[in-house]
Design an enzyme around this catalytic site. Sequence first.
Site, PDB file in Angstrom:
ATOM      1  N   CYS A   1       0.840  -1.189   0.000  1.00  0.00           N
ATOM      2  CA  CYS A   1       0.000   0.000   0.000  1.00  0.00           C
ATOM      3  C   CYS A   1       0.873   1.236   0.000  1.00  0.00           C
ATOM      4  O   CYS A   1       1.847   1.307   0.750  1.00  0.00           O
ATOM      5  CB  CYS A   1      -0.884  -0.027   1.239  1.00  0.00           C
ATOM      6  SG  CYS A   1      -1.478   1.581   1.760  1.00  0.00           S
ATOM      7  N   LYS A   2       0.553   2.184  -0.858  1.00  0.00           N
ATOM      8  CA  LYS A   2       1.218   3.493  -0.838  1.00  0.00           C
ATOM      9  C   LYS A   2       0.503   4.328   0.224  1.00  0.00           C
ATOM     10  O   LYS A   2      -0.611   4.776   0.032  1.00  0.00           O
ATOM     11  CB  LYS A   2       1.149   4.159  -2.211  1.00  0.00           C
ATOM     12  CG  LYS A   2       1.799   5.521  -2.287  1.00  0.00           C
ATOM     13  CD  LYS A   2       1.765   6.028  -3.723  1.00  0.00           C
ATOM     14  CE  LYS A   2       2.323   7.450  -3.814  1.00  0.00           C
ATOM     15  NZ  LYS A   2       1.367   8.460  -3.302  1.00  0.00           N
TER      16      LYS A   2
END
Length: 333
Positions: free
Chosen positions: A179-180
Site C-alpha cells: 500500500c502506498k
Amino acid sequence: MSKREHRLTVDDVHGAWAIIPTPAIATAEDWRVEDTVDYDEVASAVDRLIISGVDAIMSQGTFGEGATLTWAEKKKMMEVMVETARGRVPIFVGVTTMNTRETIQQLKVARDIGADGAMVGLPMWQQIDVAGAVRFYKDITDAVPEMAICVYANPEAFKFDFPTPFWAQIADIPQIITCKYINISQLHVHTLVSRKKIRFLALETDHADAAKMDPEFHTAFWTPLACTGPELTIFWRDSIRNAVKTGDWSIPDAIYPKIMQTLAHIFPPGGFSEFSRYNIQLDKARINAAGWMNAGPCRPPYLTAPKAYLEGAIKAGKGWAELNQTLIKTGTL
C-alpha cells in the site's frame, strides 16, 4: 516481455519503491498533441534507477499524471518500462480509472504486457463507503488474480479516509500485498488489523519512524525523491537497515533534519491539503530543478500553480540535488 512465474507476495516487498513521473515532450502542454510521452526518458530513468539500487518502480499515479494520459500513452509507457526492466525489479503500473470495468480492462492489459503489479486507487467521482471500497478491490482481484496490487491510499485524491475496517477486510485478499501510505499516525493499528498481510509503504521521510516502530515488518517505503537523485535515497535506506541491525541510529538521526530542511520548501501554507491541489505541477518543478531526469512540462488541464509555490518546489529540488552531490563526493552528509 518479461513475466514472473509466480505472483509477488508480501515477502517480496522490501526497500525503496521509487515512483517516477511520466516524462513529457516539450509540447505536452498543448492539448492538440496526441502522444506527449518522452519514451526515451522513461527508459533512461527506469534503467538508471535500477542500476542505482532501487528495489521496485511504480508509475502513473498522481504526479505520474495517470489522470491526464491517454490510454494509448499509458499502455506504451507500460511496455517501455517492462521491456527496460527485464525482470530486474518489480514494475507496478497505474490503472486507476473512474470505474471498476475500465480498471479491470487496463489491469488485464498490464498483466499481458508483463507488469508485476499495479498501483490502484479508488474511483473518485462519487465518494465511496467502506463496503463499496472493499467490493471494488475484491472485484478487480477476482477478475485478474495473477496481478499483485498496491493500494493507492491517498485520502485527498480519492475522497476516502481508508479507515481501520477497510484494512481489516481487504487483508483477506491475497493479491493485495502492499500500500502506498500517506500518514503513519495510524500505521501500527492498520498493521495489526491487517495481520501483517499487507506491507505498508510509508513515505520515504517517515521510513525511519516506521522502522523504529516495527523493525522486522516495516522494511519498505515509497520514494518520490529518488528521481531527484537516487544515491541519497539508497543511502537513507541502507543507513536504516544498518541501524536496525546494530541499534545505532546516529546516522539516520543526523541525516533526517537535513533532508526535512530541504523538503520543507515544497509544502505551501496549508500543508498537504494545499499541496495536493498542485501536486503534479510542484513535483514536476521539483524534479526538473534537480536535474537528475527531465520530467518535462505538465499536461492539461493541470498546468498552473502560484508562483511562490513553484519557487518553493524548485528550491526543494535544487536542495536535494546539492545534498545528493555532497553524498557522492564525500560518502556522507
